[in-house]
Design a protein around this motif. Structure first.
Motif, PDB file in Angstrom:
ATOM      1  N   GLY A  43       0.827  -1.206   0.000  1.00 52.74           N
ATOM      2  CA  GLY A  43       0.000   0.000   0.000  1.00 52.74           C
ATOM      3  C   GLY A  43       0.858   1.252   0.000  1.00 52.74           C
ATOM      4  N   MET A  44       1.887   1.256   0.845  1.00 57.62           N
ATOM      5  CA  MET A  44       2.758   2.428   0.907  1.00 57.62           C
ATOM      6  C   MET A  44       3.509   2.606  -0.409  1.00 57.62           C
ATOM      7  N   TYR A  70      -2.082   6.765   6.015  1.00 57.55           N
ATOM      8  CA  TYR A  70      -2.842   5.579   5.605  1.00 57.55           C
ATOM      9  C   TYR A  70      -2.555   4.368   6.490  1.00 57.55           C
ATOM     10  N   LEU A  71      -1.341   4.309   7.024  1.00 60.63           N
ATOM     11  CA  LEU A  71      -1.062   3.252   8.008  1.00 60.63           C
ATOM     12  C   LEU A  71      -2.000   3.407   9.198  1.00 60.63           C
ATOM     13  N   ILE A  84       1.284   4.325  -2.746  1.00 56.21           N
ATOM     14  CA  ILE A  84       1.156   5.743  -2.382  1.00 56.21           C
ATOM     15  C   ILE A  84       2.390   6.517  -2.847  1.00 56.21           C
ATOM     16  N   ILE A  85       3.563   5.929  -2.628  1.00 54.78           N
ATOM     17  CA  ILE A  85       4.810   6.583  -3.041  1.00 54.78           C
ATOM     18  C   ILE A  85       4.825   6.747  -4.563  1.00 54.78           C
ATOM     19  N   THR A 102       1.820  10.988   4.049  1.00 56.86           N
ATOM     20  CA  THR A 102       0.629  10.306   3.560  1.00 56.86           C
ATOM     21  C   THR A 102       0.698   8.804   3.874  1.00 56.86           C
ATOM     22  N   CYS A 103       1.891   8.260   3.708  1.00 57.91           N
ATOM     23  CA  CYS A 103       2.070   6.837   4.062  1.00 57.91           C
ATOM     24  C   CYS A 103       1.673   6.608   5.513  1.00 57.91           C
TER      25      CYS A 103
END
Lengths: 582, 376
Positions: free
Chosen positions: A562-563, B219-220, A566-567, B215-216
Motif C-alpha cells: 500500500g505504501m 494511511y497506516l 502511495i509513493i 501520507t504513508c
C-alpha cells in the motif's frame, strides 16, 4: 421410607456385639419436586421418594446397597462419603477411579463393612449428577459414643444449595468457550432438610444432638441458631473435645455434630438460619435469596420470628478443634506431596483447574483396576494416565499433602478413604506453604477441609488403608473442571488383599465399552504405552502460531504494498510539478 | 503516548493548515509580484498586514470554536461512552478511518491545490469590475473590497479550521482530552512550516517527499483504525457473552474469544495502562496483542481498497478515464495535461473547496481594491 430393612440377627439375644447386615434396595429414578416453592423440576429420587432415604447403621455392621439405575438418560454411582472402605476400595464409588458408571437400566451392588461411627452422607459420584437430587445422610450410630449420656434426642439437619437447571446443562455451560473465567453457576436457592421454613419441635430444658451435613454442590453455608449456643462434639466422624460456638461455616461435604440445650421456657420460638457464602459467587443474581430459615419451635402458638440481620459473619474456626482421642501430630513425614493448584484455560478456551500444571482427566480404565491388574508396575505413577495427577504411597508411610492454592476462591478439599490431620491452614493471601510453621501437638482431624483464597493447607495421614483414593475439591464444578488428584495407596498390598471385582461392576464397564485391566489407556501389553488414553484439550499455544504468522506476514505485505503504491502515486505528482516548473 | 499525542488529530490539523498556508502563500506571492515593495512600501505593508491579520483572526476564532466544541463533547460525557462500550470505540475508529482515508490523498496533490487556488484567485482578481450603484449592498461591497486582503485569508482559515474542528471531533471522540493540545499545536506548526517552504518556492521535490512520507503514515493509521473498528465490534460482542468488561481480566486467557483468535500474546496489550509503547504501535500501525480473523481481514481488505483506488486515480490522471471504462468524449476533448481535468473532479469527490460564491465575489473585487489603493 420404602427402604427394605433386612436385619440379620443370628445370635440376637446372646451375643454382646450384634453385627448385623443392613440392606437397601435403591431404585434410582426421576421424581418431580419443588423444594424451594419456586420451580418444579425432575429430581433424582430413590424408590419414588425425594428427599432420598437416610442410610443408617451401627459400627460393626455390614451395609449392602443394591443400586438400580432407572433414570433412563443418566449413568450414576454411589459414593459413601467419609467411610474408609478399608479392604473394599472397589466399593468407594467414584466413576473412573474405583468403578465404571452404572448404565441406565443396570444394577450394581455396594457391599462394605462399617468400622467407624459418625455423620456421613452418600451421593452420586458420576457426571457431576448428585446436585440433581441424589444425595442423602448416612448415619453410623455408636454404642460407645463418649457423649451419648449428654443428650436426650438426635436430629439430623441437612443443608444444601439448589439449582433449577439440570447438572449436565449447567456443566456444559460452565466448561465452555463462552465462560473463560470459569464463573460457576450460582444456586437458585438454599435448602434445609431439602425444604424451606422447616419447623423443628423441641422441648424446653433438653439437650439435642444435631447432626448437620452440607450436601450442597457449591455453596458453603453459615449456620446459626438464634438465642442458642452450640457445643461441637464431632466433625466428619471424628469426636472432638466439646467446643462452644455460636456460628458455624460448613463447606459442602462437611459435617458437624453438636449439642444444643434448649431454653427453659416456651414463650418464644427461635430462627435457625443457613446462609450461603456469597463470596463464592461470581455475580449475585437479582432476587437470589441466599438464606434458608427454619425454627426451633417451643410453642406452635407463638409466632415464628424473622431472623435478625447480621452485619458480618463471625464463624467458628474448625482448625482450632481438638480430637477427643488425643491422637498426636504425625511429626515425622515419610512422603510429602506438594500440589500447586490454579485455574487456567486450555485450547478450547474453557476454564480448567490444574494441579501441578495438569487438569484431571478420567482414565479409560478405572485407576483401581489398573492398580490391580498391572503387577509390580502398579507402583509406577505414569501408567495411571498422564492427566490423572497420580501419587503413589507406600504402606505405612506418614503422608503429607501440601496444597498451595493460587486461586482467589475458597476450596473445600476432600480425601477419600481417610480422615486426615489438618496440621496447617494459611490465612487468606498467604501464598504457598513456607514449611516453617509451628504445628499443633494434637491437630484436628476430618475428611473435608477448606483452603483459604490464595493460601495453603497441610494435611497428614497414615497410609494404612491400601486402595485408590481421590483427593479433590468438593465443589462439584471444580471436580468437573479437573481439580482432582489420585492417590494410589500401597498398590502391592492392595493386590495382596485379593479383592474380587464383582461381575456387576465389570458389566458396568462392559456396557460403557471400557476396558477393565491394563494401564489408563487399557493397554495390557505395554504399560508405558498410553496411546489412546483420555486427554484434555491441548494448552493454548504461546504467542504466534502458523496462522498468526501467516496473518502477520500478509498484513505487513499489504501495508508495504500500500505504501509503495502511495509513493508511486506521489512521485507522479513530482512529474506534474516539474512539468509545471518547466 | 496516545494519552498526550493523538496522531490522527495531528494529521488533520496538518492537512488543514497546509491548505490555509497555500492560500496565504499564493496571496503573499501575488501581492509581492503585483505591488513592488520598493516603490509602494506603505500599501504593500498595509495589505500584507491585512493578510496576516485575517489569518490570525480566522485562526483565533476557529480555535475558540474548536476548543468549545471539544470541551462540550467531553462534558456531555462522550468519554464515558467510549470507555464503557467497545461499540463506541468501534464507531469512532471507523469514522476516523474513513475521514483520514478521504482527505489523505489530497495532501499528495499540493500542486493541484495550488493550481486550483491560483485559478480561483486569478479568476477573482482579473474579473470585470462590478458596477457601482448605491444602497446598503453597495456599501457592504465597498467595505469588502477595501478589506479583501483581510477577508480572503480570514474566511479561508475559518473554513478550513472549522472543517478541522469537525474532523478532529469525529476522529478524536474516542481519545482522551489530554491527547489533543500537543497534537493540534504540532499539526499547525508542521502545516505552517510546509506552507512556508512552498512560499519560498523551488523546493517542491523535497516537500513532495515529505508529503509522501506523511501520507504513508496517514494511511497506516487509517488501516489500523479500520482494523481496530472491526476488532472493537467483536470485542463488544465478546463482552456481551461474558456479561462484563474484559478489562478486568487483563490480557490473559478469557480476555478474548479463542475461536476468533489469529494470534494472541499475553504481553504487549495496547489498551491496558495506556499501552505504553504498544499504545503507539497500536495508534500508528493498528497493533493488537490479540488479533482476530475479522481484524486481520479488515486490515488487508483496507489496503486492497486503497491500492486499487490509488492505481485507478493514477490511471485516470494519465489516460483521462477510469480503468475498464471507455474514454468519455469530454475528457477526450481536454487538451494538454489530462491531470487538470481529473484533479478538479477528484477534488469535488473529496469535498475540497468548490468554495461558495462569496469567496469568489470577494476575490472578484480584489483587483478593484488594489487599483483603488494604487490610485490613492
Amino acid at each position: 421410607m420404602m427402604l427394605s430393612f433386612q436385619v440379620l440377627l443370628p445370635a440376637l439375644y446372646t451375643a454382646l456385639v450384634t453385627a448385623k447386615t443392613v440392606t437397601y434396595d435403591f431404585n434410582i429414578s426421576w421424581i418431580t419436586t419443588n423444594p424451594d416453592g419456586l420451580y418444579e423440576r425432575p429430581t433424582i429420587g430413590i424408590n419414588g421418594q425425594w428427599p432420598i432415604p437416610r442410610i443408617e447403621a451401627d459400627v460393626g455392621d455390614r451395609i449392602i446397597v443394591h443400586a438400580n439405575n432407572q433414570l433412563g438418560n443418566r449413568t450414576t454411582s454411589l459414593h459413601f462419603h467419609g467411610l474408609y472402605m478399608n479392604g473394599s476400595s472397589q466399593m468407594d464409588g467414584p466413576v473412573g477411579t474405583s468403578q465404571c458408571a452404572i448404565p441406565a437400566g443396570q444394577s450394581l451392588t455396594y457391599d462394605f463393612n462399617i468400622t467407624q461411627p459418625g455423620t456421613y452422607w452418600y451421593h452420586a459420584h458420576a457426571d457431576g449428577s448428585y446436585p440433581d437430587g441424589l444425595r442423602g445422610p448416612l448415619i453410623i450410630n455408636d454404642a460407645e459414643d463418649p457423649y451419648k449420656d449428654q443428650y436426650d434426642e438426635e436430629i439430623v439437619l441437612t443443608l444444601s444449595d439448589w439449582y433449577h437447571s439440570f447438572m449436565p446443562d449447567l456443566i456444559s455451560n460452565f466448561i465452555n468457550t463462552d465462560n473463560p473465567t470459569g464463573a460457576e453457576p450460582v444456586p437458585d436457592s438454599a435448602l434445609m432438610n431439602d425444604t424451606q421454613n422447616l419447623q423443628i419441635n423441641v422441648q424446653p430444658g433438653k439437650t439435642y444432638k444435631f447432626r448437620v451435613i452440607n450436601m450442597g454442590a457449591f455453596a458453603g453455608q453459615y449456620l446459626w441458631f438464634e438465642g442458642h449456643n452450640i457445643s461441637i462434639v464431632e466433625v466428619d466422624g471424628i469426636y472432638t473435645e466439646p467446643t462452644e460456638a455460636s456460628m458455624l461455616y460448613i463447606t459442602v461435604a462437611q459435617r458437624y455434630s453438636f449439642l444444643l440445650t434448649t431454653q427453659n421456657d416456651t414463650t418464644s420460638n427461635f430462627a435457625i438460619v443457613g446462609s450461603m457464602d456469597q463470596d463464592l459467587f461470581d455475580t449475585v443474581p437479582d432476587g437470589l435469596n441466599p438464606n434458608v430459615t427454619g425454627w426451633l419451635v417451643y410453642n406452635d402458638k407463638e409466632p415464628l420470628p424473622d431472623p435478625t440481620l447480621l452485619d458480618e459473619f463471625d464463624p467458628f474456626d474448625d482448625y482450632t478443634l481438638v480430637p477427643q482421642d488425643g491422637l498426636e501430630l504425625y511429626d515425622k513425614v515419610d512422603y510429602s506431596m506438594e500440589m500447586n493448584f490454579y485455574m487456567g484455560n486450555l485450547n478450547d478456551g474453557a476454564n480448567y483447574a490444574f494441579i501441578n500444571d495438569k487438569t484431571y482427566t478420567m482414565p479409560k480404565v478405572p485407576s483401581l483396576y489398573t492398580a490391580l491388574s498391572t503387577g509390580n508396575n502398579a507402583t509406577d505413577a505414569t501408567i495411571y494416565g498422564s492427566n490423572s495427577n497420580t501419587f503413589i504411597l507406600d504402606q505405612g508411610q506418614v503422608a503429607e499433602i501440601v496444597l498451595n492454592s493460587a486461586d482467589p476462591g475458597k476450596h473445600p478439599f476432600h480425601l477419600h478413604g481417610h480422615s486426615f490431620q489438618a496440621v496447617w491452614r494459611g490465612a487468606e493471601d498467604d501464598g504457598s506453604y513456607a514449611y516453617n510453621e509451628t504445628l499443633p501437638t494434637v491437630p484436628m482431624r476430618r475428611d473435608t477441609f477448606m483452603v483459604n483464597p490464595n493460601s495453603n493447607i497441610v494435611l497428614r495421614f497414615k497410609a494404612d488403608n491400601p486402595g485408590v483414593w481421590l483427593f479433590h475439591c468438593h465443589i462439584e464444578w471444580h471436580i468437573d473442571s479437573g481439580l482432582v488428584a489420585t492417590l494410589i495407596e500401597a498398590p502391592l498390598a492392595l493386590q495382596a488383599q485379593n479383592l474380587v471385582i464383582p461381575q456387576d461392576h465389570l458389566d458396568a464397564c462392559k456396557a460403557a465399552n471400557r476396558p477393565t485391566s491394563g494401564n489408563a489407556a487399557g493397554n495390557t501389553a505395554n504399560y508405558e504405552d498410553l496411546t489412546g488414553e483420555n486427554l484434555p484439550p491441548g494448552p493454548i499455544p504461546a504467542g504466534f502460531t502458523t496462522s498468526g504468522i501467516v496473518a502477520m506476514v500478509f498484513s505487513c505485505v499489504a501495508g508495504f504494498l500500500g505504501m509503495a503504491v502511495i509513493i508511486w502515486y506521489g512521485l507522479g505528482e513530482i512529474e506534474t510539478q516539474k512539468r509545471k516548473a518547466a | 503516548m496516545p494519552d498526550v499525542f493523538a496522531i490522527p488529530v495531528f494529521f488533520i490539523c496538518f492537512r488543514e493548515t497546509l491548505e490555509c498556508s497555500i492560500v496565504i502563500s499564493i496571496l503573499l506571492a501575488w501581492l509581492k509580484s503585483t505591488i513592488d515593495p520598493d516603490q509602494d512600501k506603505v500599501t504593500y505593508k498595509r495589505l500584507r498586514k491585512q493578510i496576516w491579520l485575517g489569518t490570525f483572526v480566522g485562526l483565533f476564532v476557529c480555535l475558540c470554536i474548536g476548543a468549545g466544541m471539544i470541551g462540550a463533547f467531553y462534558s456531555i460525557g462522550i468519554n464515558h461512552w467510549s470507555t464503557t462500550e467497545e461499540i463506541w470505540e468501534g464507531v469512532f475508529s471507523l469514522i476516523a478511518s474513513i475521514i483520514i482515508s478521504i482527505m489523505g490523498a489530497a495532501i499528495l496533490r499540493v500542486s493541484k491545490l495550488q493550481d486550483k487556488w491560483q485559478v480561483k484567485l486569478k479568476k477573482a482578481l482579473e474579473s470585470k469590475k462590478g458596477s457601482h450603484t448605491g444602497g446598503k449592498r453597495q456599501r457592504f461591497k465597498m467595505w469588502c473590497e477595501k478589506y479583501a486582503m483581510f477577508l480572503l485569508p480570514f474566511i479561508t482559515v475559518l473554513r478550513e479550521g472549522l472543517e478541522a474542528v469537525v474532523f478532529v471531533g469525529g476522529v478524536g471522540l474516542s481519545l482522551p482530552a489530554t491527547s489533543f493540545p500537543l497534537a493540534v499545536v504540532c499539526g499547525l506548526a508542521a502545516g505552517a512550516l510546509i506552507g512556508f517552504f512552498i512560499y519560498k518556492g523551488g523546493r517542491f521535490i523535497a516537500i513532495q517527499f515529505f508529503l509522501i512520507a506523511s501520507t504513508c503514515v496517514l494511511y497506516l493509521i487509517a488501516a489500523g483504525l479500520f482494523s481496530k473498528a472491526i476488532w472493537s465490534f467483536e470485542a463488544n460482542q465478546w463482552n456481551a457473552i461474558l456479561g462484563g468488561d474484559t478489562d478486568d481480566i487483563g490480557s490473559g486467557p478469557g480476555s478474548y474469544d479463542i475461536r476468533q483468535s489469529v494470534w494472541h500474546v499475553d504481553c504487549c496489550n495496547p489498551e491496558i495502562n495506556g499501552g505504553g509503547g504498544w499504545g503507539i504501535f497500536n495508534a500508528l500501525l493498528g497493533w493488537q496483542n490479540s488479533a482476530t480473523y475479522g481484524s486481520v481481514i479488515a486490515y488487508n481488505l483496507y489496503w486492497l481498497v486503497v491500492i486499487t483506488w490509488f492505481v485507478c486515480m493514477r490511471f485516470k490522471e494519465r489516460r483521462g478515464h477510469w480503468p475498464l471504462m471507455k474514454k468519455s468524449k469530454s475528457s477526450a476533448a481536454v487538451e494538454g495535461p489530462a491531470g487538470d481535468a481529473s484533479s478538479a473532479e477528484v477534488d469535488d469527490i473529496f469535498g475540497k473547496p468548490s468554495t461558495g460564491s462569496s469567496d469568489l465575489e470577494t476575490g472578484n473585487n480584489k483587483i478593484e481594491t488594489i487599483e483603488k489603493t494604487r490610485e490613492l
